[in-house]
Design a protein around this motif. Structure first.
Motif, short mmCIF file in Angstrom:
data_model
loop_
_atom_site.label_atom_id
_atom_site.label_comp_id
_atom_site.label_asym_id
_atom_site.label_seq_id
_atom_site.Cartn_x
_atom_site.Cartn_y
_atom_site.Cartn_z
N ALA A 51 12.14 -1.34 -1.94
CA ALA A 51 11.39 -2.58 -2.06
C ALA A 51 10.26 -2.65 -1.03
CB ALA A 51 12.32 -3.77 -1.89
N LEU A 52 10.52 -2.22 0.19
CA LEU A 52 9.49 -2.22 1.22
C LEU A 52 8.35 -1.27 0.86
CD1 LEU A 52 8.53 -3.10 4.07
CD2 LEU A 52 9.78 -1.12 4.94
N LEU A 53 8.68 -0.07 0.41
CA LEU A 53 7.64 0.89 0.04
C LEU A 53 6.83 0.42 -1.16
CD1 LEU A 53 9.52 4.26 0.58
CD2 LEU A 53 7.69 3.30 1.97
N LEU A 54 7.47 -0.22 -2.12
CA LEU A 54 6.73 -0.75 -3.26
C LEU A 54 5.82 -1.89 -2.84
CD1 LEU A 54 9.38 -0.61 -6.11
CD2 LEU A 54 7.31 0.78 -5.89
N ALA A 55 6.27 -2.73 -1.90
CA ALA A 55 5.42 -3.81 -1.39
C ALA A 55 4.20 -3.23 -0.66
CB ALA A 55 6.22 -4.72 -0.47
N LEU A 56 4.41 -2.17 0.12
CA LEU A 56 3.29 -1.52 0.78
C LEU A 56 2.34 -0.90 -0.23
CD1 LEU A 56 5.09 0.19 3.79
CD2 LEU A 56 3.47 -1.70 3.88
N THR A 57 2.86 -0.35 -1.30
CA THR A 57 2.03 0.23 -2.35
C THR A 57 1.18 -0.84 -3.03
OG1 THR A 57 3.66 1.98 -2.73
CG2 THR A 57 2.06 1.59 -4.47
N VAL A 58 1.77 -2.01 -3.26
CA VAL A 58 1.01 -3.11 -3.85
C VAL A 58 -0.13 -3.52 -2.91
CG1 VAL A 58 1.14 -5.56 -4.48
CG2 VAL A 58 2.86 -3.96 -5.31
N GLN A 59 0.14 -3.60 -1.62
CA GLN A 59 -0.90 -3.97 -0.66
C GLN A 59 -2.01 -2.91 -0.59
OE1 GLN A 59 -1.28 -6.93 0.85
NE2 GLN A 59 0.47 -7.50 -0.43
N ILE A 60 -1.62 -1.65 -0.64
CA ILE A 60 -2.63 -0.58 -0.66
C ILE A 60 -3.48 -0.68 -1.91
CG2 ILE A 60 -2.91 1.92 -0.91
CD1 ILE A 60 -0.55 2.25 1.03
N SER A 61 -2.86 -0.97 -3.04
CA SER A 61 -3.59 -1.11 -4.29
C SER A 61 -4.57 -2.28 -4.23
CB SER A 61 -2.62 -1.29 -5.44
OG SER A 61 -3.30 -1.53 -6.64
N LYS A 62 -4.16 -3.38 -3.61
CA LYS A 62 -5.04 -4.54 -3.49
C LYS A 62 -6.22 -4.25 -2.57
CE LYS A 62 -1.76 -8.30 -4.30
NZ LYS A 62 -1.05 -9.42 -3.67
N ARG A 63 -5.98 -3.57 -1.47
CA ARG A 63 -7.05 -3.32 -0.49
C ARG A 63 -8.00 -2.20 -0.90
NH1 ARG A 63 -5.45 -4.42 5.65
NH2 ARG A 63 -4.26 -6.30 5.22
N HIS A 64 -7.44 -1.14 -1.48
CA HIS A 64 -8.25 0.04 -1.76
C HIS A 64 -8.54 0.25 -3.24
CE1 HIS A 64 -7.88 1.22 2.43
NE2 HIS A 64 -6.60 0.96 2.34
N GLY A 65 -7.87 -0.51 -4.10
CA GLY A 65 -8.14 -0.40 -5.53
C GLY A 65 -7.58 0.84 -6.21
N THR A 66 -6.70 1.55 -5.55
CA THR A 66 -6.12 2.76 -6.15
C THR A 66 -4.73 3.01 -5.56
OG1 THR A 66 -6.45 5.11 -6.57
CG2 THR A 66 -7.13 4.30 -4.42
N VAL A 67 -3.94 3.75 -6.31
CA VAL A 67 -2.64 4.20 -5.81
C VAL A 67 -2.57 5.73 -5.78
CG1 VAL A 67 -1.31 2.14 -6.40
CG2 VAL A 67 -1.60 3.94 -8.11
N ASP A 68 -3.73 6.36 -5.94
CA ASP A 68 -3.81 7.82 -5.86
C ASP A 68 -3.96 8.23 -4.40
OD1 ASP A 68 -4.17 10.50 -6.21
OD2 ASP A 68 -6.05 10.34 -7.34
#
Length: 115
Positions: free
Chosen positions: A89-106
Motif C-alpha cells: 500500500a505504501l509503495l502504491l501510494a508513492l507510485t501515485v504521487q510520482i505519477s501526479k508529479r512527473h506524469g509517468t510511471v516509467d
C-alpha cells in the motif's frame, strides 16, 4: 521431508524477481515485489508443516499425544501478510504521487530522480 513446497517458494520468488528486473512500469514493479513476498508465505508454511498434524488445540487431548503444526510459524506468516500488505500500500501510494508529479510511471523517464 517434502521438497515440493520449497521448490514452489523458490519458483515464485524467481518469477517475482524476473518480473521486477524486466519491469517498465512502477505499478508492475510493486506487484512483482508482492509476488516475491508471497514466496515467504509459502516458505514459512512449509517450515511449519507436519504430516498428520492438526491444529495446536489441547482442550480435549493430552499434549504430545499427537503431532500438531507449529503455531509460531502460522503467527509469523500472518504477521508477514500484514507487513506485506502495508508495504504494498505504501509503495502504491508513492507510485501515485510520482505519477501526479512527473506524469509517468516509467522508471526510465524519471531522469530527475537520478543522483
Amino acid at each position: 521431508m517434502h521438497v515440493l513446497p520449497y521448490l514452489v517458494a523458490a519458483y515464485v520468488f524467481l518469477v517475482g524477481c524476473y518480473g521486477l528486473a524486466t519491469s517498465r512500469n512502477l505499478i508492475h514493479a510493486v506487484g512483482c515485489l508482492a509476488v516475491c513476498q508471497s514466496a515467504t508465505y509459502i516458505l514459512l508454511l512449509a517450515v511449519g508443516y507436519r504430516d498428520g498434524g492438526t491444529a495446536p488445540v489441547f482442550s480435549d487431548i493430552a499434549p504430545g499425544s499427537r503431532p500438531v503444526v507449529d503455531p509460531l510459524v502460522q503467527a509469523l506468516t500472518l504477521t508477514d501478510i500484514v507487513v506485506g500488505a502495508t508495504v504494498t500500500a505504501l509503495l502504491l501510494a508513492l507510485t501515485v504521487q510520482i505519477s501526479k508529479r512527473h506524469g509517468t510511471v516509467d522508471p526510465d523517464e524519471l531522469r530527475e530522480l537520478r543522483g
